[in-house]
Write a protein that holds these residues in place. Sequence first.
Motif: not given
Length: 566
Positions: A15-16, A22-32, A140-147, A233-239
């Motif tokens: 798991v990357s 979010v990914t950690s919540e998913c693997v925890i649910t799979l473990a359960q 895995a993922g990254n954000l660099a939000d710009k026009l 939760s996750g990569m959701v900024t206020p913008e």
Amino acid sequence: MKLAKRINSSSVFLVSGGARGVTSECVITLAQQYQCKFILLGRSPIIKIEPEYVKNYFDEYGLKKSIMEYQLSQAQKPTPISVQKIFNQISASREIKNTLSRLRQAGGSAEYFNIDVTDYVSLQAKVTHFSAITGIIHGAGNLADKLIEKKTEQDFEIVYAAKVQGLENLLSCVNIAQLQHIVLFSSTSGFYGNIGQTDYAMANEILNKSAHLIQQKYPNCHVVAINWGPWESGMVTPELKKAFTERNIGIIPVEVGTQMLVKELNSSKATPQVLVTSPVFPPATEFNLELKTYRIRRQLILDENPFLQDHIIAGKPVLPATCAMSWIINTCENIYSGYRLFSCKNFKVLKGIIFDETFVDEYILDIQEKAKDNNIQEVEVFARISSEKSQKVRYHFSGEFKFLREIPSAPLYTLPEEQKDTIPPWKDNNFYQNWVGMLFHGVSFQGMNKFITFSQEKFTAECFWQKIEAKQQGQFPVQWFNPYALDVSTHPLGIWLQHFYQKSALPASFERYEQFAPIPCNEDFYVTTEIKSESDFSTVADFVIFNSQGKVSARLFEVTFIRWFT
């Protein structure tokens, strides 16, 4: 295709990005659910022994205050960047430890490795020690939000590499042939696009296409790219949250999203790409109030529209009037971003488009704006489809269309009780074989099931339109407006005409069409038809189309059908 094995306690997932968010919540649910094993990869190191000055602080305010006080005690000048850096390190380490603890409590097991998934050498050196990996979850993922004009090459590389190079590295470090599950965490940004996220959208769309290719090459592996909408939760900024709110995109609760993942992996039907979000509507267009005209030229290609082979009259493919409507409607909805059809009036079939000697290479759609208003958020146009042959203009279809930003609430319609004694004792309900005079339609347009009531003045029928593949729809895709299901809605009238008058007819015009919701597909819907007038040459009727809960999808008023053969 042989189905992939079900997840069980022997399953091992690589798991990357799996120890946080979010990914950690998913693997925890799979473990359960399965008590399986996870090899978690992440860029953040675990701090085994935290500094004394942070041990008793857990909320953001207290932790940052403690960091600042410590820096001051060391004769250092606290800055927002330096404080945030230490805060991020402590918070990330704690989140990883919490994930590992929750996984153990759920009955699973996990190991965490501080490895950047884009670092192939380090990844391979660690992963090759594990020979029993049965699945990959690439989160895995990254954000660099710009026009786009403000993005740098480094911005692009940071975002793109985590998704695309990360996937390539993961697949290169395992024996793909032994994998039973590959789950790629994609995004609705890749499916719909999103302002400021050109690189992120591109990377996620590559994940989507990769899922299709991997599934084709390894059919025994359950491969899926899940196009997630925004999570709580996750990569959701206020913008981003603000942008999602403006487009009416709901936020996915953590417990709902994780259960959706479990359900998807339990599904016996592997679908390489799944969209998990509320319906997405683009931001409303701010109108320039100057009234404009548009001319769009289009080639109709018979081979690219397979559905036309299911709409043949007198041996020739004929474009259904409903498809002409969809051509106009879909074009306008692209022009007026964020708006959808609400009504159409005075629609006329002037000269149908037939694939015979009258067919031409190019057809013209003219759109003339009649009114538009930014305050009430509506636009009205007159549209007409025409063609030219031997310098002579022929008009095929025309009508007036209204598009709204917000569609009014759907009215309700009561489904009448079934009255079997009013329905003629036909041998069976295979209407498309037994009533070929009017119901000449092939499978793309078949959907008439049975009558609920039947009289000479009014009748209700049950219909079911099975959605056809996008390739079958060709140049006339189902969007907000469904030309195929609307065509099906008129078929009960065809049976009525042949039963009472032994004649057939084709639609020539209607006074008004209203749409409140998409006509259901892949589920039952109902059509009530009320006869307004009947003569030797024409039949005029109203239609109400509604679902099993009585919610009206669409209404047609004063539809005129002209007799075409006996």
